[in-house]
Design an enzyme around this catalytic site. Sequence first.
Site, short mmCIF file in Angstrom:
data_model
loop_
_atom_site.label_atom_id
_atom_site.label_comp_id
_atom_site.label_asym_id
_atom_site.label_seq_id
_atom_site.Cartn_x
_atom_site.Cartn_y
_atom_site.Cartn_z
N ILE A 16 0.87 -1.38 -0.04
CA ILE A 16 0.04 -0.09 -0.02
C ILE A 16 0.74 1.14 -0.10
O ILE A 16 0.47 1.98 -0.88
CB ILE A 16 -0.85 -0.03 1.22
N SER A 41 -0.97 -10.38 29.87
CA SER A 41 -1.82 -9.43 29.38
C SER A 41 -3.09 -10.03 28.76
O SER A 41 -4.27 -9.50 28.95
CB SER A 41 -1.19 -8.82 27.93
N LYS A 45 -6.73 -9.71 30.38
CA LYS A 45 -7.90 -9.08 29.50
C LYS A 45 -9.15 -10.03 29.95
O LYS A 45 -10.16 -9.82 29.68
CB LYS A 45 -7.59 -8.92 28.21
N ASP A 64 -7.50 -8.30 19.94
CA ASP A 64 -5.91 -7.82 19.62
C ASP A 64 -4.78 -8.57 20.04
O ASP A 64 -3.70 -8.21 20.43
CB ASP A 64 -6.18 -6.51 20.21
N GLU A 131 -5.77 -6.78 14.97
CA GLU A 131 -5.95 -5.43 15.32
C GLU A 131 -5.25 -4.47 14.74
O GLU A 131 -3.86 -4.52 14.82
CB GLU A 131 -6.13 -5.22 16.76
N ALA A 143 -0.35 8.77 23.24
CA ALA A 143 -0.93 7.37 23.70
C ALA A 143 0.32 6.38 24.63
O ALA A 143 -0.14 5.67 25.59
CB ALA A 143 -1.29 6.52 22.45
N HIS A 147 -0.11 5.41 28.36
CA HIS A 147 -0.12 3.94 28.66
C HIS A 147 0.90 3.47 29.67
O HIS A 147 0.56 2.96 30.68
CB HIS A 147 0.52 3.14 27.48
P1 0O2 Z 1 -2.28 -3.04 25.25
O1 0O2 Z 1 -1.31 -3.49 26.30
O2 0O2 Z 1 -1.66 -1.80 24.27
O3 0O2 Z 1 -2.47 -4.30 24.38
P2 0O2 Z 1 -12.89 -4.79 22.06
O4 0O2 Z 1 -13.25 -6.16 22.82
O5 0O2 Z 1 -11.96 -4.95 20.96
O6 0O2 Z 1 -14.24 -3.96 22.03
P3 0O2 Z 1 -10.89 -3.42 23.57
O7 0O2 Z 1 -9.89 -4.50 23.23
O8 0O2 Z 1 -10.74 -2.97 24.83
O9 0O2 Z 1 -12.28 -4.02 23.27
O10 0O2 Z 1 -10.81 -2.50 22.44
P4 0O2 Z 1 -10.00 -0.93 22.20
O11 0O2 Z 1 -10.83 -0.09 22.74
O12 0O2 Z 1 -10.12 -0.83 20.63
O13 0O2 Z 1 -8.58 -1.15 22.68
C1 0O2 Z 1 -7.57 -1.79 22.19
C2 0O2 Z 1 -6.28 -1.45 22.47
O14 0O2 Z 1 -6.23 0.16 22.13
C3 0O2 Z 1 -5.92 -1.32 23.58
O15 0O2 Z 1 -5.26 -2.70 24.05
C4 0O2 Z 1 -4.57 -0.40 23.62
O16 0O2 Z 1 -3.52 -0.79 22.88
C5 0O2 Z 1 -5.25 0.72 22.71
N1 0O2 Z 1 -6.35 1.66 23.59
C6 0O2 Z 1 -7.51 1.78 23.79
N2 0O2 Z 1 -7.86 2.62 24.65
C7 0O2 Z 1 -6.65 3.34 25.03
C8 0O2 Z 1 -6.24 4.30 26.00
O17 0O2 Z 1 -7.20 5.04 26.40
N3 0O2 Z 1 -5.21 4.72 26.01
C9 0O2 Z 1 -4.01 4.00 25.55
N4 0O2 Z 1 -2.83 4.53 25.64
N5 0O2 Z 1 -4.25 2.98 24.56
C10 0O2 Z 1 -5.49 2.56 24.37
P5 0O2 Z 1 -4.89 -3.11 25.59
O18 0O2 Z 1 -5.02 -4.57 25.71
O19 0O2 Z 1 -5.95 -2.31 26.38
O20 0O2 Z 1 -3.56 -2.48 25.96
#
Ligand code: 0O2
Length: 216
Positions: A16, A41, A45, A64, A131, A143, A147
């Site tokens: 792409i 992790s 979750k 993810d 993802e 972010a 984090h």
């Molecule tokens: P890590 O440690 O980064 O892997 P879903 O079941 O898909 O609907 P999910 O997975 O909570 O629910 O979906 P969402 O909101 O799309 O979040 C997926 C990932 O996006 C997170 O993975 C984070 O990587 C990132 N993310 C989402 N919200 C935030 C936030 O508020 N701050 C930051 N820094 N990252 C965010 P994990 O597993 O939470 O974390």
Amino acid sequence: MYGAALKQLETKIDIINNEFKTLHKYNPIEHVSSRIKSKESIYKKLKKKGLEPTYENLVKTINDIAGIRIICSFIPDIFKIVEMLENMTDITVIKKKDYVTTPKTNGYSSYHLIVSVPVSLSMGTINVKVEIQIRTMAMDFWASLEHKINYKYDKQIPKGIKKELKECAKMTQKLDKRMSHLGRNLMEEEKQIVKEITTEYSTVYATALLTGNAGV
Ligand code: 0O2
């Protein structure tokens, strides 16, 4: 299977990017990174979702496990990349989350796609979920700091820091808008220069043809 899906997607994203470079003479992707979620992790979750840590629950409910992050320069690039990924016939978009148009209440901004990638193994083809997070450099800066802070305070960030992070997110959004505006102006100017050079070249060539000096 997650590693194989990531490899396939990384190649597609590279294609792409090259296609975009050829067509539009610029590079929308700054860099790409990928990771497979750690066991700890995944366990956390599943626990948060109130589910047993079984293989079935993991495959069904965690979207993810395999993740790719695409970092772009400007906001419009995010939507262009989403469109290009959606147009790919060999991947299926299962879910979209547009935190770019509507950031999360804490200020988090990014575009998330859950896609399904067919992976051919010796026993047959399986569809693997990946993802894809697409964001600008400024969004990524915010972010990754948020984090780290979240990790430090075990998701119980003190009110003052939360407020500060929200303000930083607003500044990030403003910066992104201004940088995108500057980027657009720069590209318009470049297009204009190319147009002028092409027109000038066409005139010179047409004159040369008429005067019989085209070979020169
Ligand atoms: P890590 O440690 O980064 O892997 P879903 O079941 O898909 O609907 P999910 O997975 O909570 O629910 O979906 P969402 O909101 O799309 O979040 C997926 C990932 O996006 C997170 O993975 C984070 O990587 C990132 N993310 C989402 N919200 C935030 C936030 O508020 N701050 C930051 N820094 N990252 C965010 P994990 O597993 O939470 O974390």
